[in-house]
Design an enzyme around this catalytic site. Sequence first.
Site, PDB file in Angstrom:
ATOM      1  CG  ASP A   1      20.873 -27.834   2.755  1.00  0.00           C
ATOM      2  OD1 ASP A   1      21.321 -26.837   3.343  1.00  0.00           O
ATOM      3  OD2 ASP A   1      21.281 -28.986   2.992  1.00  0.00           O
TER       4      ASP A   1
ATOM      5  CB  CYS B   1      -0.939 -33.704   0.272  1.00  0.00           C
ATOM      6  SG  CYS B   1       0.698 -33.834  -0.476  1.00  0.00           S
TER       7      CYS B   1
ATOM      8  CG  HIS C   1       3.521 -36.649   2.078  1.00  0.00           C
ATOM      9  ND1 HIS C   1       2.332 -36.050   1.732  1.00  0.00           N
ATOM     10  CD2 HIS C   1       3.777 -36.266   3.358  1.00  0.00           C
ATOM     11  CE1 HIS C   1       1.880 -35.350   2.764  1.00  0.00           C
ATOM     12  NE2 HIS C   1       2.737 -35.463   3.765  1.00  0.00           N
TER      13      HIS C   1
END
Lengths: 416, 416
Positions: A294, A332, A363
């Site tokens: 994380d 992407c 993004h």
Amino acid sequence: MAIDKTAASTADRAPIASSQHRNGSFRFDLLSEDATTWARRGRITTGRGVIETPVFMPVGTQATVKTLHPDEVRATGAQIILANTYHLMLRPGADLIREAGGLHRFMRWDGPILTDSGGFQVFSLANQNTVTERGVTFASHIDGSRWTMTPESVVDLQLAYGSDIMMQLDHVLGLPAEREAIRDATERSSRWLERAIVALRETQPEDSTSVLFGIQQGGMEADLRREHAERLASMDVAGCAVGGLSVGEPKPVMHEMLEESTPLLPRDKPRYLMGVGSPEDLWHGVARGIDMFDCVLPTRLARNNGMFTIDGRITVTNAEWRNVHRPVDETCDCRACTEFTAAYLHHLLRAKEVLGLRLASEHNLRFLARVMEDIRASIVDGTFRERAQAFVDRYRPTSAHVTSPLPAHRNGGGER
Amino acid sequence: MAIDKTAASTADRAPIASSQHRNGSFRFDLLSEDATTWARRGRITTGRGVIETPVFMPVGTQATVKTLHPDEVRATGAQIILANTYHLMLRPGADLIREAGGLHRFMRWDGPILTDSGGFQVFSLANQNTVTERGVTFASHIDGSRWTMTPESVVDLQLAYGSDIMMQLDHVLGLPAEREAIRDATERSSRWLERAIVALRETQPEDSTSVLFGIQQGGMEADLRREHAERLASMDVAGCAVGGLSVGEPKPVMHEMLEESTPLLPRDKPRYLMGVGSPEDLWHGVARGIDMFDCVLPTRLARNNGMFTIDGRITVTNAEWRNVHRPVDETCDCRACTEFTAAYLHHLLRAKEVLGLRLASEHNLRFLARVMEDIRASIVDGTFRERAQAFVDRYRPTSAHVTSPLPAHRNGGGER
């Protein structure tokens, strides 16, 4: 976007190793191990859904992943998110979240949630913190009010939130610290874990599917890391976290600490490297046996106009992006890259428009989710080392310390 | 959410009056008039879609409706948005937008866009502005750079943006001002409109479907308002705007100015009240013959924790909302109200989380879109006065000046 191409290929294979908790409602299956590194492909099953590992977990400190709607977080490919026990205790308060029907309902995230224990925040954000054997007292960073956290109260808070994966309260030290202070904090963390396990056993409601992870500490002392890993390995926890790394030490030191630690942690339980999440660190961490990560980096970076690309971080407000009438990253599939140009993002972020922060956040989260998809696929098809090397060779990190070789070691055990 | 229940019922009726421009690619049809007020139901057809009027237009000053993705703006029921010529000229610049293929493509909004001329911003935001007959020179509020706007250059900018509805450069005065200064500015605005019309005729590309609106000024001087309305009525424009109102004057004065103005504007062209958009003002404006409104209020209010409800504005960060585990407005179909509780919004906005701003912005835009849906339906079914009265009786405005009666006048012309 969130389709995992590796899920099907490993679904019908018998796990190499497994563990389960809460009558099987929480389960970890080790599905595949890389032959030349410690990289592992696994699956965590929780009461709120399945998590394919290795996994990156976006951080929603204050019951929201910054700037994003939960549907957008899900669309980036997120399988599980984090929330923070310390922050939510101060605001809006555990009672309010309990009243609201738990954190999932409050913030409208129906997937798994892991809650940090607050141990780290007490030392990094709060003031005047004092540790005794009982717990830690401190002053809120919001209003200076006095609070106490104990191993037991932290379990209680996380039960109130309805967390799927709870973290123990650990004793976090600022570094550098004396070796004896580190040993003392490490041993205290173990005693606090024992108390958390007892508290959970005594207070967990019958229908709760929450499980507890322990945290290994030990500073940058290899032998203390090993000792603590062995002690943690013997405890009745559902997973093992590695804490106290990525706190400013050189990357090779972090990698060494991982290499000392993960081989001693149970093979059949998930391993979670706390607070780590730059793209290159994900490859390096997985190569050293980590299953879960994380970090606030993807969303924090977005708020500083930074975006990940395969060639490294870029600052989209730089003049070179002003006239770029194509996506920031043409490969992407996020909304920023499929719907808007770099020139528009440049404009939005220069003009301090919130939509710019949102698109950059989406993004960056999608970028890390795609890194994890690549990692999972490459472990299964035996190309992990090669693809990790290709990634770290191409990705231009911002820190001079980043460049550390992949581990030389071959994975000790397990067939492929 | 964006379905207009009134569209079908008026679609097959012959218009009461119509006007068209650019070979019919822009058209206004007056579909229905209220019997007891000046309220009118109409339809604007543009090269980029149809706008049912009366309409509220969300403001996207810097090529983004603040905090929202264009799909979200559309989902609130928005039929057309505004952008600002002055802001976009300074940043990112008209050349960049032209290069990007126009404003619609740059910001990914495929519906109609109206661009303000910048006349108002030059006086409210820029510094050191000097008006000559040629135009206005001023210093950018961003970096102090010197700029000039002329009636011709403003047409050119708006053509570069690809605006569907362009506004003329007008001479805006700060109030209070001498009557002679107001008259002078009003007359200059008329001369500038004539020049804008010529410039457009000479420079508009064949395939452009942009049209030009003129702006009526006249301060709070009833006779100057009337004179200017009559002059504007005689000009070759596609629509007529009323400018210089809602600038701090008492609401009854604004209403009086409208009552002096709109009856003199062409019945067959749309009328646009600039910068007005509180819920009660929408009912009052429509009652006085206005078809189009814009205002930053819904999104600005959201950034100050304010949300519209049928009973008035509320501040969701106030303590009374802390424990409210139901939507802010149970009758609302926006995402804030259908997906989240008031308690969650309270938490997000207290914690300064962007998702709070987004949800409050969506709610406020959706609230105004629903007001406009009610207005359109009530004009068609003959209940406008009654529903306007019910709304203003119940809605608790924040300003003491707001309470002005609905107009006593009966609509002068037109069958129903």
